[in-house]
Design a protein around this motif. Structure first.
Motif, PDB file in Angstrom:
ATOM      1  N   UNK A   2       6.602  -0.326   4.360  1.00 30.53           N
ATOM      2  CA  UNK A   2       5.109   0.202   4.345  1.00 30.53           C
ATOM      3  C   UNK A   2       4.349  -1.013   4.469  1.00 30.53           C
ATOM      4  N   UNK A   3       4.608  -2.128   4.023  1.00 33.68           N
ATOM      5  CA  UNK A   3       3.479  -3.122   4.260  1.00 33.68           C
ATOM      6  C   UNK A   3       3.828  -3.705   5.431  1.00 33.68           C
ATOM      7  N   UNK A  55       0.587  -6.746   0.734  1.00 23.40           N
ATOM      8  CA  UNK A  55       1.389  -6.975   1.929  1.00 23.40           C
ATOM      9  C   UNK A  55       0.835  -5.878   2.913  1.00 23.40           C
ATOM     10  N   UNK A  56       0.455  -6.113   4.175  1.00 28.45           N
ATOM     11  CA  UNK A  56       0.030  -5.095   4.990  1.00 28.45           C
ATOM     12  C   UNK A  56      -0.826  -5.723   6.032  1.00 28.45           C
ATOM     13  N   UNK A  57      -1.576  -4.726   6.878  1.00 30.60           N
ATOM     14  CA  UNK A  57      -2.686  -5.086   7.822  1.00 30.60           C
ATOM     15  C   UNK A  57      -3.826  -4.417   7.551  1.00 30.60           C
ATOM     16  N   UNK A  58      -4.338  -3.290   8.131  1.00 28.28           N
ATOM     17  CA  UNK A  58      -5.782  -2.680   8.126  1.00 28.28           C
ATOM     18  C   UNK A  58      -5.896  -1.999   6.747  1.00 28.28           C
ATOM     19  N   UNK A  59      -4.526  -1.554   6.166  1.00 20.76           N
ATOM     20  CA  UNK A  59      -4.746  -0.940   5.082  1.00 20.76           C
ATOM     21  C   UNK A  59      -4.998  -1.858   3.819  1.00 20.76           C
ATOM     22  N   UNK A  60      -4.938  -3.136   4.013  1.00 22.52           N
ATOM     23  CA  UNK A  60      -5.143  -3.890   2.821  1.00 22.52           C
ATOM     24  C   UNK A  60      -6.071  -5.043   3.090  1.00 22.52           C
ATOM     25  N   UNK A  61      -6.670  -5.055   4.461  1.00 24.07           N
ATOM     26  CA  UNK A  61      -7.549  -6.293   4.869  1.00 24.07           C
ATOM     27  C   UNK A  61      -8.763  -6.177   3.863  1.00 24.07           C
ATOM     28  N   UNK A  97       0.750  -1.361   0.016  1.00 28.45           N
ATOM     29  CA  UNK A  97       0.041  -0.073  -0.166  1.00 28.45           C
ATOM     30  C   UNK A  97       0.957   1.350   0.178  1.00 28.45           C
ATOM     31  N   UNK A  98       0.521   2.100  -0.759  1.00 32.80           N
ATOM     32  CA  UNK A  98       1.300   3.321  -0.825  1.00 32.80           C
ATOM     33  C   UNK A  98       0.201   4.485  -0.971  1.00 32.80           C
ATOM     34  N   UNK A 118       2.169  -1.731   8.492  1.00 27.78           N
ATOM     35  CA  UNK A 118       0.814  -1.989   8.607  1.00 27.78           C
ATOM     36  C   UNK A 118       0.688  -3.234   9.160  1.00 27.78           C
ATOM     37  N   UNK A 119       1.221  -4.174   8.675  1.00 32.67           N
ATOM     38  CA  UNK A 119       1.070  -5.726   9.086  1.00 32.67           C
ATOM     39  C   UNK A 119       1.354  -5.946  10.592  1.00 32.67           C
ATOM     40  N   UNK A 151      -1.248  -5.268  13.453  1.00 31.37           N
ATOM     41  CA  UNK A 151      -2.213  -6.319  13.777  1.00 31.37           C
ATOM     42  C   UNK A 151      -1.506  -7.489  14.784  1.00 31.37           C
TER      43      UNK A 151
END
Lengths: 708, 708
Positions: free
Chosen positions: B170-171, A419-425, A386-387, B174-175, B178
């Motif tokens: 960035x990923x 790749x990510x958490x809340x930004x990509x869920x 995410x960017x 965010x990851x 959680x």
């Protein structure tokens, strides 16, 4: 083999009785009924309870005898000590199938074990299909049946799942919901008293709602039935299993290399390979692969393309691609040409295609579309971080539109990794609900791509060719019977000669000599150089007692060797009866030494082992295994899948061995073991192979202690 | 080597200027300023913007010249074409450190590459520490500094993280949120123009808030500096790295086994091993291990106990334990005695301890407490599936209380695994916030336990012993110079003899003979049997042209061999100058053939390779590598870590080789490569080793084309 004839009634019943249905929240008999009602079952439900009139709004039946005749299915949620009685009553009304959720059977040992045997007896007598005991129950999602006491219901999908562990089922139901992993059937098989994995495999293979069969297995009830059913199921749809318990295989003392090396797990490994089952190595992998197979088509080939907005993860994906033996494909010149129009000049136009960190949704989606259209690309991995420029949910929606627009006959496997958490869920949720698996990291995406390609390769493998060899079974039998009469459970070379002849196994010229004079004469006749070995029914490890002399060049040496061998062995093993020495022609030039062994697995039967002699099998553990009966392609593959294969193919100007001759020996070993269930272990060691043929230079047979 | 002297000012500045601070939301210069304010930075912030008076409530500075002298740190958020000018202005006010977030440098090639070189020049001239360019910036969590343009801030913790990929940062930010994974520092190193991984390693090693150093690396800027800094950092705290780019290692045509086998990644592998770095194989594993090291103590030994309420996952854990080489320990009789009081009779009292599916929180917690108190247990895995009897949050809280009650000097690593989704999420959160990692599945828990034990083993390894060998460098140099004068870049055995003598390397007696008569006489003098090989500076692959004859038994055969070899080679290689043949004593009895090679890695210098001769190195890829200079224990380990080691230790009654003599040869190879940077590749092949000693029977040297 056909599964239990009442399996259809069990998993697709028109009416269900819950024996032990309870009005008390928290009790198993309450939860099961509640789950069944909540799941939306359309058939008739009979809660059976002697004390109350209604439970959860349904009128109860007071006793089993009051249930209608020919009941499709009953669930037992009562203490184990009452199960047998209930089962007897159910048999009276001709019940077709019973799910025994109750615990307290084989798993607690003692009386529980006995109780389970009674259940089996009764079930067989009345032809009742029994799931469990000691199970969680099952869920048939599309029919709205949930007769488990698990909390919550998994999502609907095309994965048919079964498990030997109930606890695992509970965890997986809960875990899978977050991941958008959907199931057709969810079956806890428990103690497998009647219905076992082989039945379930066949049932799920025939089930139109199931696209992929997934299972957790600790043991197999009937090896040969499992092999047949698994092979038939694999031919219809992918079967992925996790087998736990490999560490329990133990190191049972064994008297041959084959015995020592082929632990219990080796038989499972071979069984899975031969029946076309994909074996998952970890629990998470099991469901990642399941989802990939459930959602994605099978690829045309090994070529992977990666589209990414982040260089680093792109490199990680390329590493994983190489690691899994897939190909980071070159793109077609037309594709690169189009990409140059879409992307900034400093983007990476080659695979992995890096659209750069400042990529807009349009740039990303156009690139994916372009790369996906390239015929060189068999599978696609879309890897995004995410960017500020990437509204991930919008991208997910646009990607789904691109994927959906592909005509049905041009579909390719697509694996996303955001790749990510809340930004990509939420974006991940959009993709996975639309049928496109989305991972946290590049490696599991690539692992899934590899599994799909592996399945494709298996599907394309040649159909098995069965072979039978001419042999004199009577002659072989008399050799074995003679050994048994003599009270010997191990047949050394000397005694096993007859077996070699009976199976027409090629051997180097070998003769028994009883005196040093005979040794000289026979060696001369065979032609120098020769090998001399002790001949005694009591000595199997000949080298250990100095019982082998190689490269004997003349009569003098032959005499010397005879005297040395016999006196040395007699000194070291005064108990052994020594018949003399065997004189054998030396290995033909260009010979390589290999080992062909077999070991009888209690569940799966004879497991054939192949490897190079010397340190290769023992020390480097470089060997291959298959279960008998071997097909032609099994023998072919076994020889080629050992690491030392190049030695057989010929290195540094050496000629390749005669592969057909060696394959014959593997196939004969398989047949020998099938012909004589009395053979526990057998080993041809060494087998001498060169460009002309293969010779069995030594043999050992270990027999079971009792006739079977 | 010491890191950049201004690193402290960079990561711990008293004041920060944001060059290119912007009032426009969404612009990098706005996000960086916003992040810095939000993170709670206590120092002075100077937003630099020529056009506006205040941004986000802070008064701006109009131009760089107006900033105070000796500024600790400035962040460049301006287009790359203005960076050089800004840097010059910053140099005028004696700035200590600069973070260049701007992209458009080396990564875009061409002019960008040139621009980066100018940055480096300027930074060096004025001693400015520069992070980046083309980076995300950095976060120092405890100091409230966040000069990145990433969305969100990671949690506070003890993991010091750096990455060569900004997108990955960035990923991960965010990851990680959680997963309750917390960081001390989060550093994006970008193009590493000035500050590189070696600086960061030292900085984080000295940072008191960092307990474990974790990094994502694609390349290393300076191999020997990296090795030194990494070794020093590893001695202080665990360092875990993921190295991407192994698939790019390519298959550069190489002229020796060593060259062909030791790809670029082999040098990284050796560098990591020798400097004590733990290498993660997958991205998720990197952070799972990071969290384990950040939160848990190092175990006393390999013994694992598993407490579970579900048999199946318990077996999966036991399998993983065996797979990772850890020990499922036996419990002490007292422990089992206590367990029998706590648990129902049909529970499993042995490891894995199964408290059964109906276990209450009390039963679970008491069992965990009992097993944890057993001294046989070095690490504990708690493996739970949610059931009706398990209020997971309550259990999590009670477990935390048990774990916290353990006295500090008795702490053991504890890994939890709660299988499920919504039913266990909050419980997992309770555990991980309290400092106890909690996984989805058993395998990653066991993988983490293994990594901690690996680290313990490394810490206990003996301190490195450096060794120097007596050698005649002048003599060796004259051999190399002579070859270069003759225009030859490859030294064959014949020419390299002088080198062997200069390094006092033991060789089998070897003499040059120019005629067949000489061959007969010399062979006789050496004593039959002998080996004869072609002597030509132009022929390196002697076997390929029929240039070797083994096992020559008498004068007649010696003559024959000489004539055959010379005529055959002359025919096949008419271009080659042939000096005659080398006559060499045959391998002493009991000899095993090994290969000792070296290849110069452009980044890390000489990489020494060891393996068994024959097919072992080439076909089975069974070899070990280390970077020069080798220590005594490196040489010791290299010999013992190949799979074929039992051959050297002696199998089937063979005597073990003289390991000291072989270690000497490895150490001399290391020294030879360090002494002569001109040597690109070298190979002693074969080296003949038996119980008495080791002899270098053949040697090849490949020189670089130009003097370095």
């Amino acid at each position: 083999m056909a599964p239990h004839r009442n399996l259809e009634q069990m998993f697709n019943p028109s009416h269900i009785a819950i024996i032990g249905a309870s009005a008390t929240s928290g009790k198993v008999g309450h939860t099961v009924l509640l789950n069944l009602i909540t799941a939306g079952y359309k058939g008739k439900i009979y809660p059976v309870n002697p004390n109350v009139d209604t439970i959860l709004g349904l009128p109860t039946v007071r006793k089993i005898n009051d249930l209608p005749q020919n009941l499709d299915m009953a669930v037992l949620c009562i203490p184990s000590e009452h199960c047998l009685e209930a089962l007897e009553q159910l048999a009276q009304i001709s019940v077709k199938s019973v799910v025994i959720i109750s615990a307290g059977f084989k798993e607690v040992g003692g009386l529980g074990w006995k109780l389970e045997e009674e259940v089996i007896k009764l079930a067989k007598k009345h032809n009742i299909a029994v799931l469990g005991p000691n199970c969680l129950g099952y869920i048939n999602i599309d029919k709205g049946i949930n007769v488990t006491f698990a909390e919550g219901q998994p999502k609907s999908g095309t994965i048919g799942f079964f498990s030997q562990s109930g606890a695992l089922c509970i965890g997986i139901i809960d875990w899978s919901k977050n991941k958008n992993i959907g199931f057709s059937h969810f079956i806890s098989v428990g103690n497998k008293a009647v219905i076992d994995e082989s039945d379930i495999l066949t049932f799920l293979a025939n089930d139109p709602n199931t696209k992929v069969i997934v299972g957790y297995l600790e043991s197999v009830e009937n090896g040969s039935r499992f092999l047949r059913n698994a092979e038939a199921a694999s031919a219809k749809k992918p079967v992925i299993l996790l087998r736990a318990g490999s560490s329990n295989s133990g190191a049972k003392a064994a008297s041959s290399h084959t015995g020592a090396l082929a632990g219990r797990d080796a038989a499972y490994e071979a069984a899975f390979k031969q029946s076309g089952i994909l074996r998952a190595r970890e629990m998470e992998e099991l469901f990642q692969l399941a989802q990939a197979f459930a959602l994605q088509p099978i690829p045309l080939g090994p070529n992977i393309a990666v589209v990414t907005n982040s260089g680093g993860p792109g490199i990680v994906a390329a590493d994983a691609c190489e690691h899994y033996g897939l190909t980071m494909t070159s793109l077609k010149p037309e594709t690169i040409h189009t990409l140059k129009e879409i992307l900034p000049s400093y983007a990476a136009f080659f695979n992995p295609v890096d659209v750069l960190g400042d990529a807009t949704p349009t740039r990303i989606v156009q690139t994916v579309k372009t790369v996906l259209a390239d015929e060189m690309v068999h599978s696609l991995v879309v890897l995004l971080s995410p960017t500020a420029q990437t509204p991930m949910e919008q991208i997910a929606r646009e990607l789904v539109a691109v994927f959906e627009a592909i005509p049905k006959d041009k579909k390719k496997p697509i694996f996303c990794c955001f790749m990510g958490g809340t930004l990509v869920n939420e974006a991940k949720n959009i993709l996975s609900s639309a049928g496109y698996p989305c991972y946290d990291f590049p490696e599991p995406a690539m692992r899934s791509a590899k599994a799909l390609f592996d399945y494709k390769k298996r599907k394309e493998a040649l159909p098995p060719v069965e072979v039978t060899y001419r042999r004199d079974k009577n002659k072989a039998e008399s050799v074995i019977k003679k050994a048994l009469r003599e009270g010997s459970c191990e047949l050394a070379e000397f005694q096993a000669q007859g077996l070699l002849e009976a199976y027409e196994l090629p051997t180097p010229t070998t003769k028994l000599c009883r005196t040093s004079q005979e040794a000289m004469d026979i060696a001369h006749k065979i032609g120098f150089p020769v090998v001399m070995k002790i001949a005694s029914p009591h000595i199997l490890h000949k080298s250990d007692v100095g019982g082998v002399v190689l490269n004997i060049k003349n009569k003098e040496e032959a005499k010397e060797a005879f005297l040395t061998i016999t006196s040395k062995t007699q000194r070291l093993r005064p108990d052994a009866h020594i018949s003399g020495c065997l004189v054998q022609a030396m290995a033909p030039s260009g010979s390589r030494e290999v080992i062909v062994g077999v070991k009888r697995d209690p569940q799966f039967g004879p497991l054939v082992l192949f490897g190079l002699g010397g340190i290769h099998v023992e020390t480097l553990k470089d060997f291959s295994t298959r279960l008998a009966p071997l097909t032609l392609s099994d023998a072919h593959d076994m020889i080629r899948e050992i690491k030392a294969y190049p030695i057989l193919a010929g290195m540094r100007g050496e000629k390749p061995i005669n592969f057909n001759a060696l394959e014959d020996i593997l196939l004969i070993m398989s047949q020998l073991a099938l012909d004589f269930p009395l053979i526990e272990e057998a080993e041809f060691n060494p087998v001498l192979v060169n460009e002309k043929g293969a010779l069995v230079a030594d043999i050992r047979i270990i027999l079971a202690h009792k006739e079977s």
